[in-house]
Design a protein around this motif. Structure first.
Motif, mmCIF file in Angstrom:
data_model
loop_
_atom_site.group_PDB
_atom_site.id
_atom_site.type_symbol
_atom_site.label_atom_id
_atom_site.label_comp_id
_atom_site.label_asym_id
_atom_site.label_seq_id
_atom_site.Cartn_x
_atom_site.Cartn_y
_atom_site.Cartn_z
ATOM 1 N N ASP A 166 -29.866 26.835 -7.085
ATOM 2 C CA ASP A 166 -31.021 27.432 -6.415
ATOM 3 C C ASP A 166 -32.152 26.439 -6.591
ATOM 4 O OD1 ASP A 166 -30.172 30.208 -5.594
ATOM 5 O OD2 ASP A 166 -29.687 30.294 -7.717
ATOM 6 N N ALA A 167 -32.507 25.717 -5.534
ATOM 7 C CA ALA A 167 -33.434 24.594 -5.676
ATOM 8 C C ALA A 167 -34.548 24.669 -4.645
ATOM 9 C CB ALA A 167 -32.683 23.270 -5.514
ATOM 10 N N TRP A 168 -35.772 24.247 -5.050
ATOM 11 C CA TRP A 168 -36.934 24.260 -4.174
ATOM 12 C C TRP A 168 -37.771 23.019 -4.423
ATOM 13 C CZ3 TRP A 168 -35.477 27.873 -7.686
ATOM 14 C CH2 TRP A 168 -34.900 29.030 -7.183
ATOM 15 N N PHE A 169 -38.428 22.553 -3.347
ATOM 16 C CA PHE A 169 -39.398 21.481 -3.494
ATOM 17 C C PHE A 169 -40.673 22.023 -4.112
ATOM 18 C CE2 PHE A 169 -36.805 19.346 -0.297
ATOM 19 C CZ PHE A 169 -36.839 18.041 -0.760
ATOM 20 N N THR A 170 -41.235 21.273 -5.023
ATOM 21 C CA THR A 170 -42.539 21.607 -5.581
ATOM 22 C C THR A 170 -43.608 20.919 -4.737
ATOM 23 O OG1 THR A 170 -42.510 19.714 -7.076
ATOM 24 C CG2 THR A 170 -41.552 21.767 -7.886
ATOM 25 N N PRO A 171 -44.871 21.329 -4.858
ATOM 26 C CA PRO A 171 -45.921 20.711 -4.034
ATOM 27 C C PRO A 171 -46.047 19.201 -4.213
ATOM 28 C CG PRO A 171 -46.704 22.767 -4.969
ATOM 29 C CD PRO A 171 -45.369 22.497 -5.604
ATOM 30 N N ASP A 172 -45.679 18.677 -5.408
ATOM 31 C CA ASP A 172 -45.811 17.236 -5.623
ATOM 32 C C ASP A 172 -44.600 16.452 -5.129
ATOM 33 O OD1 ASP A 172 -43.878 17.863 -7.442
ATOM 34 O OD2 ASP A 172 -44.993 17.207 -9.213
ATOM 35 N N GLY A 173 -43.627 17.140 -4.497
ATOM 36 C CA GLY A 173 -42.491 16.443 -3.927
ATOM 37 C C GLY A 173 -41.274 16.377 -4.820
ATOM 38 N N SER A 174 -41.334 16.916 -6.025
ATOM 39 C CA SER A 174 -40.147 16.971 -6.874
ATOM 40 C C SER A 174 -39.264 18.136 -6.432
ATOM 41 C CB SER A 174 -40.547 17.137 -8.339
ATOM 42 O OG SER A 174 -41.288 16.033 -8.789
ATOM 43 N N LEU A 175 -38.065 18.160 -6.971
ATOM 44 C CA LEU A 175 -37.158 19.257 -6.699
ATOM 45 C C LEU A 175 -36.931 19.999 -8.009
ATOM 46 C CD1 LEU A 175 -35.668 20.141 -4.095
ATOM 47 C CD2 LEU A 175 -33.624 19.109 -5.044
ATOM 48 N N ALA A 176 -37.089 21.317 -7.968
ATOM 49 C CA ALA A 176 -36.938 22.129 -9.176
ATOM 50 C C ALA A 176 -36.145 23.365 -8.841
ATOM 51 C CB ALA A 176 -38.313 22.518 -9.731
ATOM 52 N N GLN A 229 -28.865 30.625 -17.503
ATOM 53 C CA GLN A 229 -29.224 29.637 -16.497
ATOM 54 C C GLN A 229 -30.083 28.571 -17.141
ATOM 55 O OE1 GLN A 229 -30.648 30.531 -12.700
ATOM 56 N NE2 GLN A 229 -28.961 31.834 -12.144
ATOM 57 N N ARG A 230 -30.036 27.382 -16.557
ATOM 58 C CA ARG A 230 -30.863 26.288 -17.041
ATOM 59 C C ARG A 230 -31.793 25.832 -15.923
ATOM 60 N NH1 ARG A 230 -26.527 22.248 -18.262
ATOM 61 N NH2 ARG A 230 -25.366 23.584 -16.861
ATOM 62 N N GLY A 231 -33.049 25.635 -16.261
ATOM 63 C CA GLY A 231 -33.973 25.066 -15.297
ATOM 64 C C GLY A 231 -33.744 23.562 -15.195
ATOM 65 N N PHE A 232 -33.909 22.987 -14.005
ATOM 66 C CA PHE A 232 -33.788 21.541 -13.852
ATOM 67 C C PHE A 232 -34.903 21.026 -12.953
ATOM 68 C CE2 PHE A 232 -31.439 23.098 -10.161
ATOM 69 C CZ PHE A 232 -31.859 22.249 -9.151
ATOM 70 N N THR A 233 -35.249 19.774 -13.129
ATOM 71 C CA THR A 233 -36.165 19.074 -12.230
ATOM 72 C C THR A 233 -35.580 17.700 -11.945
ATOM 73 O OG1 THR A 233 -37.444 18.192 -14.084
ATOM 74 C CG2 THR A 233 -38.222 20.247 -13.088
ATOM 75 N N MET A 234 -35.876 17.173 -10.776
ATOM 76 C CA MET A 234 -35.385 15.852 -10.406
ATOM 77 C C MET A 234 -36.295 15.265 -9.339
ATOM 78 S SD MET A 234 -32.096 16.896 -8.040
ATOM 79 C CE MET A 234 -32.016 15.335 -7.197
ATOM 80 N N PRO A 235 -36.393 13.927 -9.255
ATOM 81 C CA PRO A 235 -37.217 13.329 -8.205
ATOM 82 C C PRO A 235 -36.585 13.551 -6.847
ATOM 83 C CG PRO A 235 -35.973 11.642 -9.356
ATOM 84 C CD PRO A 235 -35.740 12.920 -10.102
#
Length: 746
Positions: free
Chosen positions: A673-683, A698-704
Motif C-alpha cells: 500500500d504505497a503513496w507519494f508524499t508531497p516532497d516526491g518520496s514514496l511511503a 505491518q512495517r512502514g517503508f519510505t523510498m526515493p
C-alpha cells in the motif's frame, strides 16, 4: 554494476523518457547481490580483516587459522591454533618476511599472540581469566592495536574483578591493572578505549592512553549484560550495541547505547528482526552497524538515526561479520555452511529500506493531501479509525476507537481537506446508510447521520434508506457538508449544522445508463465531487429452447466515474470503464491526472478536468491492486498489489518504467500500500508475513521516487563519472559530458 548505473544516468541525461527512467530504477533495484562466495574446508566461526589488507583471517571449528586472499579468492595457507576466538590485530607493521600479528583467546583462559604467516606463536600471555568462559568473552584489543585487555581474578579464586591491560609495543613490561567493584562478564574495545561490563549493570570505561590509569562508570539502561549477551563497540569509542538476552529463547532487539562521559545516553532501538540476532559488527568509521539474524538477513543501519541503509539476503545465517567503510566498502560474512561471502556495499543497494516501526494492519480507504485514513479490526476489541501522516518520517500513525454498534465493520472512510474531520460509513445497500463523523484532533464522535426517509420534511423527494445503493460518504473540504448516495441514482448533500438534506438525481449518458448506480467517493481540489457508477450489467433472458443459450437483454455493462458540480448538482464530466467497477482511485496533487483501477486489474489514466482517457493498461490480476497514487509532478503512477509487487507507470502512456519491484524475501504474498508524499518520496505499508510475525503486523517503508534522487544515489554509489575511456567504449562518438553533478555545479 558501476558502469551499468552510470550508463543509465547518461541515457537519462540525454533523453528523459519512460525507458531511461526505467533504466535508473533498474540500476537502483539491482544492487545488494553478493560479490563472491568461497567455501572453506571446515566451518568458520570468527574472522578478522585490517583496513587496506586484502587478506581475511578465519578461525575454523577444527581449530585452524586460515588465510584467505580476497583478490585471488584462494586460501594462501593455514595452521593449527589453540583458541576459540580471534580478538584483533596488534599495531605491529607487516613486512616482506612477517605477516600480520594478531591476538586470539580461548575458553581455557589462554591468550595468544601469533603471526598469520608463517604461522608462528609469538607469545602466550599469562592470565588468570575467570571461568566459565575464560578469556573468550573477556578479552579485547583496541582498534589501533595498541592495548590488549583481559579480565582476571584479583585473587586465587572467584570471579574476574580486575582488568589487565597489556601494551603491545612493550610486551616485556608488566600489564597495567584496574580493579572493578563488581565481577566482569564481558570486555569490549573501541578504537582507543576499553569497556568492561559488570554484573551490576555498569560499563567501566578505561582509556589506557593516559599516563595515569583512570576509569569512568556509566549505568547501562535495560536488562543487565551477561556472558551470553551479544555486545559490540563502535570504533569511534562512542556507542555500545547490545542485544538483550532476556527475551524467551529469541533475542530480536538491538539497542545502540551512546556513552557520554560518565553516563550512558538513552538507547536507540534498531529495527526489530523477525528471528534471533546471530551476530553484529560496526563499520570502521562508526557510522553504520550490521546486524545478522537467523533468517539469513543482514541489515545495515545508521548508528545516528537507526534508519535502514540496506538489507542483504544470505543463503544461511551469518555467524560473524566485518563491515568496512569508505568509497569501496565491503561487508564480509561467515555463514553456517562453512563459507565466507563478500558483499560490495559501494554499489547500488535495494530501494526498499524498511523503517523500524510496526503498526497494526489498517484498511486504507481515503487520502487528503499528506494524510491517509483507514480502519483496522483487531483480533479483540472494537474497530479503530487509523490515520497516517505522510509528511512525518517515519510515518506518524494515530488510532481512535470507533463507536460502531456490536461487531460493526466500516464500509468506507473519507477525510476533510483541512484534516480536521473524518466520516466513517457503516452498512450496505440492504441495511441502509449510516455515517459517523469524528473529530481527528481528539478522536471524539461528533455526530451520527442516517439517510433521509421518504417522509422527511427537509427532503420529501429523497428515497428511503433501505433503497440506498451504497453507504459510502464524502466530506466537503471544510468538513461541514456530507455527501452520500441516498438512492440508487441519487446523491444527497447534508449540512451537518442544520441537518438539512439537498438531493440531486444523477443522469449518466447513454441508452443503458439508467441501470448505472451512483456512489459518492471524495472531492477533488476544485471542490467537485468524484462519483462512481456501478453497472450491474444487462438482464439475462430465458433460453428460447431447452438447448439454447441464455440471452442478454441489453448492451454490455459499462461502469463509470463522474464529476459532480456541488453548486448545481449537475454531472459535468464522465468516463466509461467497461464491465468492471472502479476499486481504487488516485489524484495528482494539482488535480490534473486521475488514475483509476477497476476490479479486473485495469489501470486508466484520465484527464482530471474532463475525464478524457489518456491511456489504459493491465496493472494486475483481478482484485489484486491495493493502492494507486500519482506523483507530485504528474509524470508517474505507482501501483501496489496483493502479490508483493510495486510497479511504476508513465502517466502519459502507461508504459511501465523499470522492473517490477518485489517485496523483500519472506513477504512474497504481502500487499503493498504505497503513496507519494508531497516532497516526491514514496511511503506506505507492507504487511509482515514472515514466520513468527503476528497476523496483522505491518512495517512502514519510505523510498526515493524522483528520478533526480535516483541519479544522485547512483552517482554517490559510483563515486564519480564515467572516465573518458569508458565513455568512448560504452557511449561512442558523442562528445564527452559529465552525467553526474560536479562539485562546482552543486
Amino acid at each position: 554494476q558501476r558502469i551499468a548505473g552510470l550508463l543509465a544516468v547518461t541515457a537519462y541525461r540525454l533523453e528523459d523518457s519512460p525507458p531511461t527512467r526505467g533504466a535508473l530504477l533498474a540500476a537502483l533495484a539491482g544492487g545488494n547481490g553478493a560479490a563472491w562466495h568461497v567455501s572453506l574446508p571446515s566451518t568458520a566461526r570468527s574472522l578478522l580483516n585490517r583496513p587496506g589488507d586484502l587478506d581475511l583471517y578465519l578461525l575454523t571449528t577444527d581449530d585452524r587459522l586460515v588465510d584467505l586472499d580476497t583478490s585471488l579468492l584462494r586460501i594462501d595457507g593455514s595452521f593449527p591454533v589453540r583458541a576459540d576466538r580471534l580478538v584483533g590485530f596488534t599495531g605491529r607493521p607487516t613486512t616482506l618476511t612477517r605477516s600480520a600479528e594478531l591476538v586470539t583467546a580461548g575458553d581455557d583462559g589462554r591468550v595468544t599472540v601469533l603471526t598469520a604467516w608463517p604461522g608462528s606463536v609469538e607469545r602466550v600471555l599469562t592470565t588468570a581469566a575467570a571461568p566459565p568462559t575464560g578469556a573468550a568473552t573477556t578479552t579485547a584489543i583496541t582498534g589501533d592495536g595498541r592495548w590488549v585487555a583481559v579480565a582476571e581474578r584479583a585473587g586465587s579464586r572467584g570471579a574476574a574483578t580486575r582488568l589487565a591491560i597489556y601494551d603491545t609495543t612493550r610486551w616485556g613490561s608488566s600489564p597495567r591493572r584496574w580493579d572493578t567493584t563488581s565481577p566482569v562478564v564481558q570486555v569490549v574495545a573501541g578504537g582507543h578505549v576499553i569497556v568492561a561490563l559488570t554484573t551490576s549493570g555498569r560499563a567501566v570505561r578505561v582509556d589506557p592512553r593516559r599516563a595515569r590509569l583512570t576509569a569512568t562508570t556509566a549505568r547501562l539502561p535495560g536488562p543487565r549484560v551477561t556472558d551470553t549477551t551479544l555486545v559490540a563497540m563502535s570504533p569511534d569509542d562512542r556507542t555500545l550495541a547490545v542485544v538483550p538476552d532476556d527475551a524467551p529463547r529469541s533475542p530480536r532487539l538491538v539497542r545502540l547505547v551512546p556513552l557520554r562521559g560518565t553516563r550512558a545516553g538513552p538507547p536507540l532501538a534498531l529495527p526489530t528482526t523477525a528471528t534471533p540476532v546471530t551476530t553484529m559488527a560496526f563499520a570502521a568509521d562508526g557510522t553504520q552497524v550490521a546486524v545478522a539474524s537467523s533468517d539469513g538477513r543482514i541489515t545495515v543501519s545508521s548508528t545516528a538515526t537507526g534508519a535502514v541503509r540496506t538489507v542483504l539476503l544470505s543463503a544461511s545465517p551469518a555467524t560473524a561479520l566485518i563491515l568496512s567503510s569508505g568509497l569501496t566498502s565491503f561487508l564480509y560474512s561467515v555463514d553456517g555452511r562453512g563459507g565466507v561471502t563478500a558483499w560490495d556495499l559501494s554499489g547500488p543497494q535495494s530501494l526498499l529500506s524498511l523503517e523500524p516501526e510496526t503498526v497494526t494492519a489498517p484498511h486504507v480507504a481515503a487520502q487528503a493531501g499528506d494524510l491517509l485514513a483507514g480502519w483496522t479490526r483487531p483480533a479483540a476489541g472494537p474497530a479503530r479509525l487509523v490515520t497516517l501522516d505522510l509528511s512525518a518520517s517515519p510515518l506518524r500513525i494515530r488510532s481512535y476507537p470507533l463507536a460502531l454498534p456490536g461487531a460493526g465493520r466500516p464500509a468506507g472512510v473519507d477525510l476533510s481537506a483541512d484534516h480536521r474531520r473524518a466520516v466513517v460509513s457503516v452498512g450496505d445497500a440492504r441495511h441502509g446508510g449510516r455515517w459517523e463523523v469524528y473529530d481527528l484532533a481528539s478522536g471524539r464522535l461528533l455526530t451520527t447521520v442516517s439517510a433521509p426517509a421518504p417522509s422527511g420534511r427537509s427532503a420529501p423527494s429523497a428515497p428511503s434508506a433501505s433503497s440506498a445503493s451504497s453507504a459510502h460518504a464524502a466530506l466537503s473540504p471544510d468538513g461541514r457538508l456530507l455527501y452520500a448516495a441516498v438512492g440508487p441514482h441519487t446523491i444527497g448533500a447534508l449540512d451537518l449544522s442544520t441537518r438539512r438534506w439537498t438531493t440531486w438525481p444523477v443522469r449518466w449518458s447513454g441508452s443503458d445508463a439508467s441501470r448505472v448506480d451512483v456512489e459518492a467517493w471524495h472531492l477533488d481540489r476544485s471542490g467537485r465531487l468524484l462519483v462512481v457508477g456501478r453497472d450491474p450489467g444487462p438482464a439475462v433472458g430465458q433460453p428460447s429452447s431447452p438447448y439454447a443459450a441464455p440471452t442478454l437483454t441489453g448492451s454490455a455493462a459499462d461502469s463509470r466515474v463522474g464529476l459532480l458540480d456541488t453548486t448545481t448538482g449537475r454531472l459535468v464530466a464522465q468516463a466509461g470503464l467497461g464491465e468492471d467497477e472502479p476499486e481504487r482511485v488516485g489524484w495528482s496533487p494539482d488535480g490534473t491526472v486521475l488514475a483509476v483501477v477497476a476490479a479486473d486489474g485495469a489501470l486508466d489514466a484520465l484527464r482530471g478536468a474532463s475525464l478524457g482517457r489518456v491511456a489504459r493498461t493491465l496493472a494486475g490480476a483481478p482484485g489484486s491492486v491495493t493502492s494507486v497514487t500519482v506523483s507530485p509532478d504528474d509524470r508517474t503512477i505507482v501501483t501496489g498489489s496483493t502479490d508483493g509487487r510495486l510497479q511504476f507507470w508513465d502517466a502519459a502512456s502507461l508504459a511501465q518504467e523499470g522492473p517490477t519491484l518485489p517485496a523483500p524475501q519472506g513477504d512474497s504474498t504481502a500487499s503493498w500500500d504505497a503513496w507519494f508524499t508531497p516532497d516526491g518520496s514514496l511511503a506506505g505499508l507492507l504487511p509482515d508475513t514472515r514466520a513468527g510475525s503476528g497476523p496483522t503486523g505491518q512495517r512502514g517503508f519510505t523510498m526515493p521516487a524522483a528520478p533526480s534522487d535516483w541519479v544522485a544515489d547512483i552517482c554517490r554509489a559510483a563515486g564519480g563519472d564515467l572516465t573518458r575511456s569508458e565513455w568512448a567504449t560504452y557511449v561512442g562518438s558523442r562528445p564527452y559530458s559529465h552525467s553526474c553533478p560536479t562539485r562546482t555545479s552543486r
